[in-house]
Design a protein around this motif. Structure first.
Motif, PDB file in Angstrom:
ATOM      1  N   CYS A 126      10.495 -48.170 -38.920  1.00  0.00           N
ATOM      2  CA  CYS A 126       9.123 -48.296 -39.435  1.00  0.00           C
ATOM      3  C   CYS A 126       8.589 -49.671 -39.053  1.00  0.00           C
ATOM      4  O   CYS A 126       8.518 -50.583 -39.889  1.00  0.00           O
ATOM      5  N   ALA A 127       8.229 -49.823 -37.773  1.00  0.00           N
ATOM      6  CA  ALA A 127       7.878 -51.141 -37.235  1.00  0.00           C
ATOM      7  C   ALA A 127       6.716 -51.799 -37.976  1.00  0.00           C
ATOM      8  O   ALA A 127       6.615 -53.022 -37.997  1.00  0.00           O
ATOM      9  N   LEU A 128       5.833 -51.019 -38.567  1.00  0.00           N
ATOM     10  CA  LEU A 128       4.624 -51.602 -39.160  1.00  0.00           C
ATOM     11  C   LEU A 128       4.800 -52.093 -40.588  1.00  0.00           C
ATOM     12  O   LEU A 128       3.933 -52.802 -41.104  1.00  0.00           O
ATOM     13  N   PRO A 156       1.260 -55.436 -33.973  1.00  0.00           N
ATOM     14  CA  PRO A 156       2.272 -54.411 -34.253  1.00  0.00           C
ATOM     15  C   PRO A 156       1.776 -52.984 -34.035  1.00  0.00           C
ATOM     16  O   PRO A 156       2.553 -52.130 -33.587  1.00  0.00           O
ATOM     17  N   LEU A 157       0.518 -52.702 -34.311  1.00  0.00           N
ATOM     18  CA  LEU A 157      -0.001 -51.341 -34.069  1.00  0.00           C
ATOM     19  C   LEU A 157       0.029 -51.009 -32.580  1.00  0.00           C
ATOM     20  O   LEU A 157       0.410 -49.901 -32.189  1.00  0.00           O
ATOM     21  N   TYR A 191       5.476 -42.140 -41.154  1.00  0.00           N
ATOM     22  CA  TYR A 191       6.876 -42.505 -40.920  1.00  0.00           C
ATOM     23  C   TYR A 191       7.846 -41.616 -41.710  1.00  0.00           C
ATOM     24  O   TYR A 191       8.925 -41.274 -41.230  1.00  0.00           O
ATOM     25  N   ARG A 243      12.561 -52.048 -26.508  1.00  0.00           N
ATOM     26  CA  ARG A 243      11.339 -51.337 -26.096  1.00  0.00           C
ATOM     27  C   ARG A 243      10.534 -52.101 -25.034  1.00  0.00           C
ATOM     28  O   ARG A 243       9.347 -51.834 -24.860  1.00  0.00           O
ATOM     29  N   THR A 283      13.653 -51.828 -39.857  1.00  0.00           N
ATOM     30  CA  THR A 283      12.978 -52.277 -38.633  1.00  0.00           C
ATOM     31  C   THR A 283      13.621 -51.587 -37.430  1.00  0.00           C
ATOM     32  O   THR A 283      14.754 -51.103 -37.516  1.00  0.00           O
ATOM     33  N   PRO A 284      12.948 -51.561 -36.285  1.00  0.00           N
ATOM     34  CA  PRO A 284      13.562 -50.962 -35.100  1.00  0.00           C
ATOM     35  C   PRO A 284      14.933 -51.574 -34.776  1.00  0.00           C
ATOM     36  O   PRO A 284      15.872 -50.853 -34.423  1.00  0.00           O
ATOM     37  N   GLU A 312       2.042 -52.395 -30.360  1.00  0.00           N
ATOM     38  CA  GLU A 312       3.442 -52.298 -29.930  1.00  0.00           C
ATOM     39  C   GLU A 312       4.083 -50.989 -30.418  1.00  0.00           C
ATOM     40  O   GLU A 312       5.006 -50.481 -29.787  1.00  0.00           O
ATOM     41  N   GLU A 313       3.587 -50.456 -31.518  1.00  0.00           N
ATOM     42  CA  GLU A 313       4.057 -49.156 -32.008  1.00  0.00           C
ATOM     43  C   GLU A 313       3.478 -48.015 -31.183  1.00  0.00           C
ATOM     44  O   GLU A 313       3.942 -46.874 -31.276  1.00  0.00           O
ATOM     45  N   TRP A 339       0.378 -46.900 -31.405  1.00  0.00           N
ATOM     46  CA  TRP A 339      -0.618 -46.145 -32.178  1.00  0.00           C
ATOM     47  C   TRP A 339      -2.018 -46.568 -31.736  1.00  0.00           C
ATOM     48  O   TRP A 339      -2.794 -47.118 -32.511  1.00  0.00           O
TER      49      TRP A 339
END
Lengths: 268, 268
Positions: B147-149, A152-153, B171, A247, B120-121, A155-156, A158
């Motif tokens: 807030c995807a994480l 997830p990091l 976020y 995305r 979520t997205p 994909e975000e 970051w």
């Protein structure tokens, strides 16, 4: 029948993480055609049963074999852990998988034979890297760590973010305390975190990027089997996915390191 | 035909996040029987097409209606955003969904009519909270943030962890800069982050926990429609899932706040 050296390499993954393998192949083997298949409608595979994963994997391998690929590359750790043998059984062309490629590169790189492995919880729980490494060298001491947040990091986006750095410090602490000299990035998403992970791990630790390891392995296989494309024209790249998720373009291009075109959606 | 007040409440979700709604129902309505359905084999729904989500949602609603539930609760933001109308059309019993419940609670709580929404997205992209809130009060000013994480952080168990705090600060920064007085936790995983989010947001911001909002909404509906269970014995709780994924028991019990028993696996 010997596959045609002018045929494409087929690469597949449960989603788009395998595009890091495509990127490494593009750089290591710039004359090779590539057909990619990402099962984006059914990702993630990690939570599915072995029967389901085996069924999906067969379906994808057969799709790529119909495209007359000369080599099949399993760029998904879950499929490699669960269904690599099955793909080898059904395929008339050579099959490589990321776990074997990463394991081989790690054993060759490590001097102290103390190797760390990081991956998703599913990959770590499968123990597939440990099996593959111990088949090559039963004396290796392994320490593994599931890093559930890294996918997830990535994909975000970051990739160089304080949150990611803090998470990496937390995950790597128990691994680094075991005096490893080599760390396997056992997930196709992790090459994007390589600069940050190298910083956190320290310069003395050798990171094994399984995408690059796979590109090396594929290059050797093509050379040894006389399957390298003799043409030196710009090759064709084609991407098949089963859905175009949220995305997709942004994340896909981040993984591929260039723009993502020639994308076809396959409805199953 | 009037549903039987001694029948169970049916709650469903794409996975186990909806157990936070079950927990809130257990606490607010301790005499009600509950049947839960979590589609753990096919989670996450967020990346699937509208047709597929509609098909799965119908299948689950029909399963629960066969269990003679007196009320259906959609505890999944994605299903609520995409298929709530369809469930209402097919159900002979009342239907509540988390988005409506959260929107109503937010509008009632906000004095300044400046409301923030996190989710979520997929939920944020659907704009479903904005639609629901503006149906209740078109003058509300909204600011939303994906807030995807947060879901992976909750599933990792990092509920009060420096990584989670840093991610929350990142976020929430743009949301808090809009002078909101109310923040909707628009995802069934987020109630577990409530203490940390309250700290980061500051004590003056009212957090709307959609699980609690749903329990309040359900209590009112049962009372108004004469559907509250007149018995005061300990009720039955049953949990149906389509797969038992990695870490299911650990994560499920964290969500439910108690031990998770009477779990049945449904193979579809």
């Amino acid at each position: 029948m010997q596959p045609d050296s002018r045929s494409p390499i087929g690469v597949f993954d449960s989603g788009i993480g395998g595009l890091t393998v495509v990127r490494a192949l593009m750089e290591r083997l710039p004359f090779e055609h590539i057909v990619y298949f990402g099962d984006t409608a059914r990702v993630p595979y990690g939570v599915k049963s072995v029967e389901t994963i085996a069924h999906y994997t067969t379906q994808i391998a057969e799709f790529l074999l119909e495209k007359q690929v000369k080599l099949l590359i399993i760029a998904c750790n879950t499929m490699a852990a669960v269904a690599a043998g099955m793909v080898r059984d059904l395929s008339p062309v050579p099959v490589l998988d990321v776990i074997d490629a990463g394991a081989l590169a790690a054993v060759q790189a490590s001097g102290t034979r103390r190797i760390g492995i990081i991956g998703t919880p599913t990959t770590i729980n499968s123990n597939a890297y440990a099996l593959a490494i111990h088949r090559l060298d039963p004396e290796v001491r392994l320490v593994s760590q599931a890093c559930a947040l890294f996918v997830p990091l990535v994909e975000e986006g970051w990739l160089d973010h304080p949150v990611t750095r803090l998470a990496a410090q937390e995950y790597l602490r128990p691994v680094l305390s075991e005096n490893i000299d080599t760390l396997v990035l056992g997930c196709t998403h992790y090459p994007l975190l390589k600069p940050l992970l190298q910083e956190v791990a320290g310069a003395e630790i050798r990171l094994i990027d399984s995408a690059q390891a796979m590109a090396e392995r594929a290059a050797r296989l093509l050379r040894e089997q006389g399957l390298a494309n003799p043409d030196t024209r710009p090759p064709r790249y084609e991407f098949f996915v089963t859905d175009v998720p949220l995305r997709f373009q942004t994340i896909g291009e981040r993984f591929l390191g260039r723009s993502l075109t020639h994308v076809h959606v396959v409805k199953w």
